[in-house]
Design an enzyme around this catalytic site. Sequence first.
Site, PDB file in Angstrom:
ATOM      1  CD  GLU A 439      17.985 -58.688   7.052  1.00  0.00           C
ATOM      2  OE1 GLU A 439      18.732 -57.692   7.689  1.00  0.00           O
ATOM      3  OE2 GLU A 439      17.758 -59.513   7.592  1.00  0.00           O
ATOM      4  CG  ASP A 463      22.175 -56.859   6.375  1.00  0.00           C
ATOM      5  OD1 ASP A 463      23.133 -56.574   6.016  1.00  0.00           O
ATOM      6  OD2 ASP A 463      21.757 -57.290   7.486  1.00  0.00           O
ATOM      7  CB  CYS A 510      14.878 -53.395  13.823  1.00  0.00           C
ATOM      8  SG  CYS A 510      15.142 -54.460  12.616  1.00  0.00           S
TER       9      CYS A 510
HETATM   10  C1  PEP Z   1      19.675 -54.683   9.714  1.00  0.00           C
HETATM   11  O1  PEP Z   1      20.040 -55.135   8.956  1.00  0.00           O
HETATM   12  O2  PEP Z   1      19.338 -53.550   9.440  1.00  0.00           O
HETATM   13  C2  PEP Z   1      19.476 -55.227  11.026  1.00  0.00           C
HETATM   14  C3  PEP Z   1      18.799 -54.768  11.919  1.00  0.00           C
HETATM   15  O3  PEP Z   1      19.959 -56.455  11.286  1.00  0.00           O
HETATM   16  P1  PEP Z   1      21.499 -56.697  11.549  1.00  0.00           P
HETATM   17  O4  PEP Z   1      22.175 -55.372  11.665  1.00  0.00           O
HETATM   18  O5  PEP Z   1      21.695 -57.584  12.919  1.00  0.00           O
HETATM   19  O6  PEP Z   1      22.126 -57.302  10.337  1.00  0.00           O
HETATM   20 MG    MG Z   2      20.333 -57.317   8.742  1.00  0.00          MG
END
Ligand code: PEP
Ligand code: MG
Length: 589
Positions: A439, A463, A510
């Site tokens: 990320e 991110d 994700c």
């Molecule tokens: C992301 O950064 O894509 C992620 C799945 O984590 P979060 O949204 O919790 O930072």
């Molecule tokens: Mg993230």
Amino acid sequence: MYPSQTIQAMAVSPGIAIGRVMRMRSGSRLQEPESVHIDESEVEAEIKRYDAALDVTRQQLKELRSEVKDKLHSAEADIFDAHLLLVDDHALRSEVEAGIRGRRESAESALYAAVEKFGAVFKTMKDEYLRERAADIDDVASRIFDNLADIVRGDIDLDGRRVIIARDLSPSETARLDSKKVLGFAVVTGSATSHTAILARSMQLPALVGLPPELPDQLTAGDKVIVDGYSGKLIVNPDSRTEEAYRLRAEQADKLYGELQREKNLRPETTDGFMVQLAANLESVEQAAEARSSGACGVGLFRTEYLFMNREDFPDEEEQFEVYKQLLVANEDDPVTVRTLDVGGDKLNSTVYRSTERNPFLGLRGIRLCLHERPDIFRTQLRALLRAGVFGNLRVMLPMISSVREVVEVRRIVAELQEELRVEGREFVPHLSLGIMVETPAAAVIAHKFAPLVDFFSLGTNDLVQYTMAIDRGNERVAYLYRLSHPAILELIRRTVEAARANNIWVGVCGQMASDPFMIPLLVGLGVHELSMAPGAVAVVRRVVRSISMYEAERAADAALDCSNASDALAISSELLKQKAPELTGMRQ
Ligand code: PEP
Ligand code: MG
């Protein structure tokens, strides 16, 4: 009442909500209300409205008191006892009634005058304790004010569900919303990948961000709104034709969701037979059952930071062990990917970490915080995970990784904890499946250096876009730059998949991108193995995957990689979606 109009904001959680407004103000202080004079004939109704607001306030304070008692100590809960006494105070109630009856003031004006009068008496007292009671009066009064704002004249029905309109909702405030009382929400700040929006999707509440900043103060409980979580429109006080049309659309969307839900046992494979795993993103163990019934196979991201929110202490090893074990048992043999604590950024949590950083998104967040600031919390979490891992198919994932050293350090800590557990004679997983979130651009660019050290990659596109495009993911002013199909993002994903393939490990996605029907052809074509998303999105994603072939998806991905801007790349993917699953083009997640 606010004039009838349509406001263009940004959709961050799909669906349609139609209802009256409930305003939420964070940390509101008392302000002099607009002076409103009422008619003789309205006096009784106004007193009734005030009493109804007192009832709601009393109920809220009782709930708060027992919540605080459970989590903290009874001394803290005593504050609410003092507040409850004020709600029941006869002198205050009579003063307000005198204002309404005698001076024909609105309940708000009468309350304001009464608070000024009583507060002034306390404020001049010598005794510090008594002086502080003035602050309590302000506190209780602003609560009554808020409740009055939600009780419209002639409408003392408090049970109806409402649409929340606010300047801002923090992730922890959102997590506390009671979905039985809330239809959806629209706020000023945030973006599609702010954590507030992520929670809205997982609670299946239609939501918008990017309202004009003055709007929350202008709307009142008497206004009706439609939240269009597909197009990003907020329609204030719609005419009856518009409302009818939206009700119809909501019905059609429900019908399509119902139809898609019936396909939940069909294999998520392309028309030429390539399987793509569909997994769920969860914020609490309570969602596990819902995720299973959505047809998700396992958990691609369990955001453990929510275990640490809305409380004053930390969950200890035993508490975490129980949660992880429950999650693993509920998923039988399906993989459960637990992400270690990712506090920081917009997920600030004062109990773990009091940020004084000017730029928390670029600060001590995720693995950085765990390794450098709170190794105690990190070790407790890893111990709980190592122990719970024997109950199912566990994968542990590290957030915010940007250098290989971080992974080496975590592996060293894991080995040390395994030894500790062995000496204690406890059961634990000897071979922990350990992966990283890709990320940060740094992790994607040197994915081939990480791949030999880890068991999997999971692309955190929320991110990844933020850090690649240099835009705060919660800042609505730069949200226009937040483009998932930007060629730089596609290129980073390509590199990550290539490194994974060369080292025989799998790659998932994700981030929010995994549930965007317009992006799925590209992700499938780029070769990701797993898509993980809010449970409510699984049905739509399955239909997209089952509508396209790998051959078409690969061709679309190649063509998109060749584009020099996000719009052209998106057009290629949209074209394929329109051809293959036109019914989904209005269902952006
Ligand atoms: C992301 O950064 O894509 C992620 C799945 O984590 P979060 O949204 O919790 O930072
Ligand atoms: Mg993230």
